[in-house]
Design an enzyme around this catalytic site. Structure first.
Site, PDB file in Angstrom:
ATOM      1  N   LYS A   1      43.137  39.779  67.930  1.00  0.00           N
ATOM      2  CA  LYS A   1      41.839  39.396  68.481  1.00  0.00           C
ATOM      3  C   LYS A   1      41.121  38.480  67.489  1.00  0.00           C
ATOM      4  O   LYS A   1      40.460  37.529  67.866  1.00  0.00           O
ATOM      5  CB  LYS A   1      41.039  40.685  68.700  1.00  0.00           C
ATOM      6  CG  LYS A   1      39.891  40.540  69.638  1.00  0.00           C
ATOM      7  CD  LYS A   1      39.169  41.852  69.770  1.00  0.00           C
ATOM      8  CE  LYS A   1      37.882  41.768  69.017  1.00  0.00           C
ATOM      9  NZ  LYS A   1      37.080  42.945  68.944  1.00  0.00           N
ATOM     10  N   ARG A   2      41.293  38.786  66.214  1.00  0.00           N
ATOM     11  CA  ARG A   2      40.629  37.985  65.179  1.00  0.00           C
ATOM     12  C   ARG A   2      41.120  36.536  65.157  1.00  0.00           C
ATOM     13  O   ARG A   2      40.361  35.624  64.887  1.00  0.00           O
ATOM     14  CB  ARG A   2      40.786  38.648  63.805  1.00  0.00           C
ATOM     15  CG  ARG A   2      39.447  39.119  63.267  1.00  0.00           C
ATOM     16  CD  ARG A   2      39.598  40.061  62.096  1.00  0.00           C
ATOM     17  NE  ARG A   2      40.127  41.343  62.537  1.00  0.00           N
ATOM     18  CZ  ARG A   2      41.215  41.926  62.024  1.00  0.00           C
ATOM     19  NH1 ARG A   2      41.897  41.344  61.073  1.00  0.00           N
ATOM     20  NH2 ARG A   2      41.605  43.098  62.465  1.00  0.00           N
TER      21      ARG A   2
END
Ligand code: GLU
Length: 515
Positions: free
Chosen positions: A265-266
């Site tokens: 997600k980062r």
């Protein structure tokens, strides 16, 4: 088909409701779905919510909504019901205990009474502590304690967990449909907890029991579950017989755009692209993570590029409809190595699917984007026409707004700075005449003319005034749309009609005159 029940394959997607659905999760369900449909079988959605500490409200609904958006409709699920329910593991709690008990009776599992503090203590003392044959004897469990002590502890209601007793010095081998033969040294695997102190099974016990009870024939899951496979294989062997075990495939990781490491997600936040299927709002932090859907992806494109992440049909073909994917999908053609995610390529797929989608369908898909941009559409057929003019330029549904807002309202910013350096009296005279001509049309009640006529008239006027058409087109475009973008200028005039076009040119001329 081998391992199938009455010839029907049954696959499952078994997510834990812990948050938004990552690309990898959707690809997992997609491959299970494609295989199931290819073989005329069934897809089951099972919610694996036995870890109450990781349960996130709203996550199950999100999963169902995502599958709905993708067009992946399970045959059985908490929503759709089915003959093997309930489909939430938390609602099946009572069902797992007898299996854990039977493992104890057969000597394949044992009670462990260690408190969390005791375990913590041990971990502090022993670096890389593993609850396994090496340390079992040093802990408080039904192997190290006497029968008497154990029955007293149980009688007193002392909290316990049930752990699998991993065998020693054995090799476990199984055949993965993607990887072929996979071997494990059991000495590296710890005695996993099967039943927790609250009576809930862990994933390991629940997944095996449910795959058995739900008559699952094939299970495709992420590569991160490969290290758990030896535990599952043993449980199958002890409880149901290895012949009953589904055929497994462990799907390769989806890698960061750089090609190394799992896409997270980062990475999406860092590089500005979505990683979740749809918008996900964390109920605790209230933080929203943007999804492919809201970013402006079509489900057809999303499915298409996910299928290509790690699979191909052996040809150069890249664009596949879901029907084609169903007919061509073969799990054995999925690559063993990770697949690099390329957002630009994902957008290319989306552009291709936008081109393939009819304008009326696009019009309804665009509603949320139009609303968000405060664009009011008075005439649905006008929107459909505009879509036809700009769709080829759009990679995302949201690009429609940048590509077409000027069809619905006059631009608020006009890039006069680009016009000014080459502005001269001849151009001024040309545009003054153009405004005059258009006003005459309007006065005669003529709202617009065909694109070709508009272009011919424009060129004729340029020739009459001895100016190159090419030098006039950029200022005209900027006056109409505000900048260097948009479809053909005469298409724009034809659509917005003389009244709007004239007003915009007049306004730009006024701005120029004040500079
Ligand atoms: N509940 C597991 C997950 O959240 C499923 C793993 C499996 O498919 O066996 O991914």
């Amino acid at each position: 088909m081998e391992n199938s029940i009455d010839g029907k394959v049954r696959l499952r997607f078994a997510p834990s409701p812990t948050g938004g659905l990552h690309l990898g999760g959707v690809r997992t369900v997609l491959f299970n779905y494609l295989f199931a449909k290819h073989h005329g079988g069934e897809l089951i959605l099972r919610i694996e919510d036995t870890d109450q500490t990781r349960f996130v409200p709203g996550a199950e609904k999100y999963i169902l909504d995502t599958l709905h958006w993708c067009g992946i409709i399970p045959n059985e699920s908490p929503l759709h019901g089915g003959a093997y329910g309930p489909y939430r593991q938390s609602e099946r709690k009572a069902l797992y205990t007898p299996y854990a008990q039977s493992l104890i009776e057969q000597g394949f599992a044992y009670y462990a009474f260690d408190t969390p503090e005791e375990l913590e203590e041990k971990r502090k003392k022993v670096p890389n502590f593993q609850y396994s044959h090496k340390f079992r004897q040093e802990m408080r469990n039904s192997i190290s304690l006497s029968e008497n002590e154990v029955s007293n502890l149980l009688k007193n209601g002392t909290p316990y967990v049930i752990r699998i007793k991993m065998p020693q010095d054995e090799e476990i081998v199984f055949n993965d449909m993607i990887r072929g033969e996979v071997r494990f040294d059991v000495n590296t695997v710890d005695d996993k907890v099967l039943l927790k102190a609250d009576g809930m099974p862990t994933y390991h016990l629940a997944v095996v029991v449910d795959d058995y009870l739900m008559k699952i024939t094939h299970a495709f899951r992420g590569e991160e579950w490969l290290p758990s496979a030896p535990v599952h294989i043993l449980l199958w062997k002890y409880l149901f017989g290895i012949e009953a075990m589904p055929l497994w495939a462990h799907l390769p990781l989806i890698l960061k755009p750089e090609g190394t490491g799992k896409l997270s997600k980062r990475d999406g936040e860092r590089l500005g692209f979505p990683v979740f299927a749809m918008d996900w709002t964390d109920p605790h932090s209230k933080e929203t993570t943007v999804g492919f859907k809201e970013k402006g992806f079509l489900p057809e494109a999303f499915i298409n590029f996910l299928a290509i992440l790690g699979w191909n049909d052996g040809s150069q073909q890249e664009i596949f409809s879901v029907e084609e994917l169903i007919s061509k999908f073969d799990i054995e053609r999925v690559h063993k190595s990770g697949a690099r995610f390329d957002y630009e390529k994902a957008k290319w797929f989306n552009q291709e699917w936008i081109k393939r989608t009819d304008n009326t369908s696009l019009a309804s898909l665009l509603q949320p984007f139009l609303e968000a941009a405060n664009i009011e559409v008075h005439e649905p057929s006008y929107l459909v026409k505009v879509i036809g003019l700009v769709k080829e330029r759009c990679h995302l549904l949201s690009d429609f707004i940048t590509q077409s807002h000027f069809f619905f309202r006059a631009p608020t910013h006009i890039d006069i700075a680009t016009i000014l350096p080459k502005w001269d009296e001849k151009k001024q005279h040309f545009f003054d005449t153009l405004v005059e001509q258009s006003s005459q049309h309007i006065n005669k009640g003529l709202s617009t003319l065909p694109v070709k006529t508009l272009e011919d008239n424009f060129k004729a006027l340029a020739t009459a005034q001895n100016i190159k058409t090419a030098d006039l087109l950029l200022p005209l475009r900027i006056m109409l749309v505000g900048g260097k973008f948009g479809p053909g200028v005469f298409d724009i005039i034809e659509s917005i009609e003389f009244s709007d076009a004239t007003a915009r040119i007049k306004y730009a001329l006024q701005l120029i005159s004040t500079k």
